[in-house]
Design an enzyme around this catalytic site. Structure first.
Site, PDB file in Angstrom:
ATOM      1  N   GLU A  46       4.564  -5.923   7.212  1.00 30.96           N
ATOM      2  CA  GLU A  46       4.131  -4.525   7.192  1.00 30.96           C
ATOM      3  C   GLU A  46       2.642  -4.429   6.853  1.00 30.96           C
ATOM      4  O   GLU A  46       1.897  -3.669   7.479  1.00 30.96           O
ATOM      5  CB  GLU A  46       4.955  -3.761   6.157  1.00 30.96           C
ATOM      6  CG  GLU A  46       4.491  -2.325   5.926  1.00 30.96           C
ATOM      7  CD  GLU A  46       4.846  -1.821   4.548  1.00 30.96           C
ATOM      8  OE1 GLU A  46       4.160  -0.907   4.069  1.00 30.96           O
ATOM      9  OE2 GLU A  46       5.791  -2.362   3.931  1.00 30.96           O
ATOM     10  N   ASP A  50       0.053  -2.903   9.578  1.00 30.41           N
ATOM     11  CA  ASP A  50      -0.742  -1.717   9.244  1.00 30.41           C
ATOM     12  C   ASP A  50      -2.201  -1.907   9.661  1.00 30.41           C
ATOM     13  O   ASP A  50      -2.823  -1.016  10.243  1.00 30.41           O
ATOM     14  CB  ASP A  50      -0.642  -1.453   7.740  1.00 30.41           C
ATOM     15  CG  ASP A  50      -1.541  -0.315   7.284  1.00 30.41           C
ATOM     16  OD1 ASP A  50      -1.243   0.844   7.630  1.00 30.41           O
ATOM     17  OD2 ASP A  50      -2.542  -0.589   6.592  1.00 30.41           O
ATOM     18  N   ASP A 119       7.625   1.737   7.650  1.00 34.02           N
ATOM     19  CA  ASP A 119       7.272   0.393   7.188  1.00 34.02           C
ATOM     20  C   ASP A 119       7.803  -0.670   8.151  1.00 34.02           C
ATOM     21  O   ASP A 119       7.113  -1.652   8.459  1.00 34.02           O
ATOM     22  CB  ASP A 119       7.849   0.139   5.790  1.00 34.02           C
ATOM     23  CG  ASP A 119       7.147   0.947   4.717  1.00 34.02           C
ATOM     24  OD1 ASP A 119       6.092   1.545   5.011  1.00 34.02           O
ATOM     25  OD2 ASP A 119       7.665   0.986   3.577  1.00 34.02           O
ATOM     26  N   GLU A 122       5.682  -0.878  11.326  1.00 37.96           N
ATOM     27  CA  GLU A 122       4.455  -1.640  11.089  1.00 37.96           C
ATOM     28  C   GLU A 122       4.761  -3.131  11.005  1.00 37.96           C
ATOM     29  O   GLU A 122       3.975  -3.961  11.484  1.00 37.96           O
ATOM     30  CB  GLU A 122       3.781  -1.154   9.811  1.00 37.96           C
ATOM     31  CG  GLU A 122       3.159   0.228   9.948  1.00 37.96           C
ATOM     32  CD  GLU A 122       2.478   0.705   8.685  1.00 37.96           C
ATOM     33  OE1 GLU A 122       1.553   1.521   8.783  1.00 37.96           O
ATOM     34  OE2 GLU A 122       2.879   0.262   7.580  1.00 37.96           O
TER      35      GLU A 122
END
Length: 235
Positions: A46, A50, A119, A122
């Protein structure tokens, strides 16, 4: 165990290293419950995803919105990479159905929880980046996230936009909490947004703020559907 093949078919990407996908779909609650080795859940992916999403979205907006200054680009990017928008994208690909969750998390609605979905999305981006490189990650993001940008900003800015629309008609908005349910750790709120005694939209969420945002969004869709002329303006 989740159906990795079905998910790969759904997103149109086949992993060379399926362990990366498995990790991306593994929530910390499942890893803890199964006593899996340390760092086997999707939190590190994650973190990576991101950053990959931010550079891809920044590059896309820079190229496609040449008239926007830095501040507006930042705001537009925020509307794309925020938790509610990513959760919406994740829901559209049924990501929640493929997640590995602990029993408690699963039983309390974790497959539809916006924080978990965003989450995980990502994490999937991070896994694709590691498996297939930047080009593969970019193709995924362009296909599933960087679409219908104006609609996503409408979703993100719904309360502000609705306030502007209503003020233009010299009306006053009110948000009313109509229902509250669930245990303290997993509350669900329902909110109506009204002008006078007329309900424009209803929303639900795990916080009052999220419910208000959803109600405003539904109100804007209703207003646009009636052809009032109040449509989201592309910058």
């Amino acid at each position: 165990m989740t159906d990795l093949r079905a998910f790969q078919e759904k997103i149109g990407y086949e992993f060379d290293n399926r362990n990366l996908l498995l990790q991306a779909l593994t929530h910390s609650s499942y890893a803890n419950e199964k006593h899996m080795r340390k760092l086997s859940d999707n939190e590190r992916l994650e973190f990576l995803g991101d950053a990959v999403l931010e550079i891809i979205s920044s590059d896309y907006l820079f190229d496609n919105y040449p008239e926007l200054p830095e501040g507006e680009l930042t705001k537009l990017r925020a509307s794309i990479v925020c938790e509610p928008t990513l959760a919406l994208c994740a829901s559209e690909m049924s990501l929640g159905d493929f997640l590995l969750l602990g029993k408690g998390e699963d039983q309390t609605g974790g497959r539809k929880r916006k924080s978990i979905l965003s989450d995980a999305l990502e994490a999937v981006i991070g896994a694709i980046y590691l498996d297939g490189g930047f080009t593969s990650a970019k193709e995924f993001v362009l296909k599933y996230i960087l679409t219908d940008i104006e609609h996503k900003q409408l979703f993100y800015d719904s309360k502000t936009i609705l306030q502007e629309v209503v003020q233009g008609e010299h009306e006053q908005l009110t948000y009313t909490l109509t229902a509250e349910s669930g245990p303290d750790h997993n509350k669900s709120f329902t909110v109506d947004v009204c002008v006078g005694d007329k309900i424009l939209g209803t929303g639900t969420g795990h916080t009052k703020k999220a419910a208000e945002q959803e109600a405003a969004y539904q109100a804007l869709l209703m207003i646009q559907g009636k052809g009032t002329g109040h449509v989201f303006k592309k910058h």
